[in-house]
Design a protein around this motif. Sequence first.
Motif, short mmCIF file in Angstrom:
data_model
loop_
_atom_site.label_atom_id
_atom_site.label_comp_id
_atom_site.label_asym_id
_atom_site.label_seq_id
_atom_site.Cartn_x
_atom_site.Cartn_y
_atom_site.Cartn_z
N MET A 1 33.74 28.56 47.82
CA MET A 1 32.84 29.39 48.63
C MET A 1 33.33 29.29 50.06
O MET A 1 33.73 28.22 50.52
CB MET A 1 31.38 28.95 48.50
CG MET A 1 30.99 27.70 49.22
SD MET A 1 31.38 26.21 48.28
CE MET A 1 30.45 24.99 49.22
N VAL B 1 33.66 32.98 46.34
CA VAL B 1 32.31 33.45 46.64
C VAL B 1 32.14 33.45 48.15
O VAL B 1 32.35 32.44 48.81
CB VAL B 1 31.23 32.56 45.98
CG1 VAL B 1 29.85 33.15 46.25
CG2 VAL B 1 31.48 32.44 44.48
N PRO C 1 29.74 34.93 51.69
CA PRO C 1 28.47 35.51 52.15
C PRO C 1 28.56 37.03 52.23
O PRO C 1 29.63 37.58 52.52
CB PRO C 1 28.26 34.88 53.53
CG PRO C 1 29.04 33.61 53.48
CD PRO C 1 30.24 33.92 52.63
N GLU C 2 27.44 37.68 52.02
CA GLU C 2 27.45 39.14 51.97
C GLU C 2 27.87 39.78 53.29
O GLU C 2 28.38 40.90 53.30
CB GLU C 2 26.05 39.64 51.57
CG GLU C 2 25.67 39.26 50.14
CD GLU C 2 24.23 39.57 49.80
OE1 GLU C 2 23.49 40.00 50.72
OE2 GLU C 2 23.84 39.39 48.64
N LEU D 1 30.52 38.56 46.40
CA LEU D 1 29.69 38.47 47.60
C LEU D 1 28.27 38.09 47.20
O LEU D 1 27.63 38.78 46.40
CB LEU D 1 29.68 39.81 48.34
CG LEU D 1 31.04 40.32 48.84
CD1 LEU D 1 30.89 41.67 49.53
CD2 LEU D 1 31.68 39.32 49.79
N SER E 1 25.75 30.98 49.33
CA SER E 1 26.94 31.27 48.52
C SER E 1 27.26 30.11 47.59
O SER E 1 27.75 30.30 46.47
CB SER E 1 28.14 31.56 49.43
OG SER E 1 27.94 32.70 50.22
N CYS F 1 28.21 30.01 43.69
CA CYS F 1 29.49 29.39 43.37
C CYS F 1 29.33 28.36 42.24
O CYS F 1 30.11 28.33 41.28
CB CYS F 1 30.06 28.72 44.62
SG CYS F 1 31.69 28.01 44.40
#
Length: 412
Positions: free
Chosen positions: A80, A103, A105-106, A125, A133, A137
């Motif tokens: 992540m 993975v 963050p958006e 995302l 995240s 993950c």
Amino acid sequence: MDAPAPTISPDAIREAAARLEGVVLKTPCLAAPRLSQLTGANVFVKYENMQPTASFKERGAYNKLVSLTAEERAGGVIAMSAGNHAQAVAYHSARLGISSVIVMPERTPFVKVAATEGHGARVVLAGETIAESAIACAEIASAEGRLLIHPYDDPRIVTGQGTIGFEMLAEVPDLDTIVVPIGGGGLIAGIATAAKSVKPEVEIIGVEAALFPSCHAALRGEVGKCGGSTIAEGIAVKTIGKVTLPIIAELVEDVILVDEPTLEWAVNAYLTLQKTMAEGAGAAGLAAMLAQPERFRGRNVGLVLCGGNIDPRIAASIMVRELTRAGRIISIESDYPDEPGLLARITSAIGGAGGNILEVTHNRLALTHLARETSIRLTIETRDDAHAERIVEAVRAAGLTVRLSEHVEGRF
């Protein structure tokens, strides 16, 4: 018999350096005269933005990945990351033939998402922050049997990052202070371990974004109030590492918090003075010097420019904002009688004073002025405050009133 758990020590960092030889770039640590002039210190910059993925994260990622067993490699890895660890894991996983999932963050900048996918990783995302995240993950790792490559809370990651400390003092032995950005603490824990073993008297100063003071608070036994929109997303970490915090507490002299305008100033200084790209986290060390210049004045200071993966749109915005803060771009406006030749009078006055008009907004429909009036707003490029004042006076001398925008009011 199980292998002994890896440790974080100067010898372990030297072993990591041997593994990285010929694989990860030994970036230069060079004098920066213009930053020295700006800060009053003797500044040297460690250019980790020159790595293939433009950040220091390659060191720890490769050091961890190359240590995996054949079974672990076959199962694939997952990480992540807000971006730089993601790219490093993806890049070196591909080089080593290991499947990777990242993975993020958006709200991770698109440039980092695209770069990570470009290295062959599958990007997911999820969540607003690294902590969120991490939940996604863990779920994917469990479902697919992948090994987590933690961005900072892993001894092999920390020892890989620590190689920077040895390299900086090998190139510039006279450094008095090394200033290091802090997210989860892997970079500063590694650098402090290496640097203090070579030169015990060297001062190690950490830097965090004021919106994410996790380490600063933890060192005081407090829980930091973290959150908000920062340009230093690479160090926007809510929880300092369990592995890294004790090292920081022992070896780091202080942690400085920097606000967003100072981070923007530092990013712009790297762009305009050093002609090099620094993301918000990468510029945090310089931001600390700008925030507390007396602390560093006259000292030999090493800055770790830890990453250069800034969104080009954000970089462009920062440069324009800094021109505005410096009075190099001003806005003037007023309501005038709507009559022929009015705009020509204004623009002629500005041109005659040497101003460069960047934008004109001519609004006849706003209800804030009379029906036979028009509202005109001009954005103008100037040389400095004195030049801006001459431009304003030239417009007034042409018989026209002027309202100054908020950032200009009171400057002259």
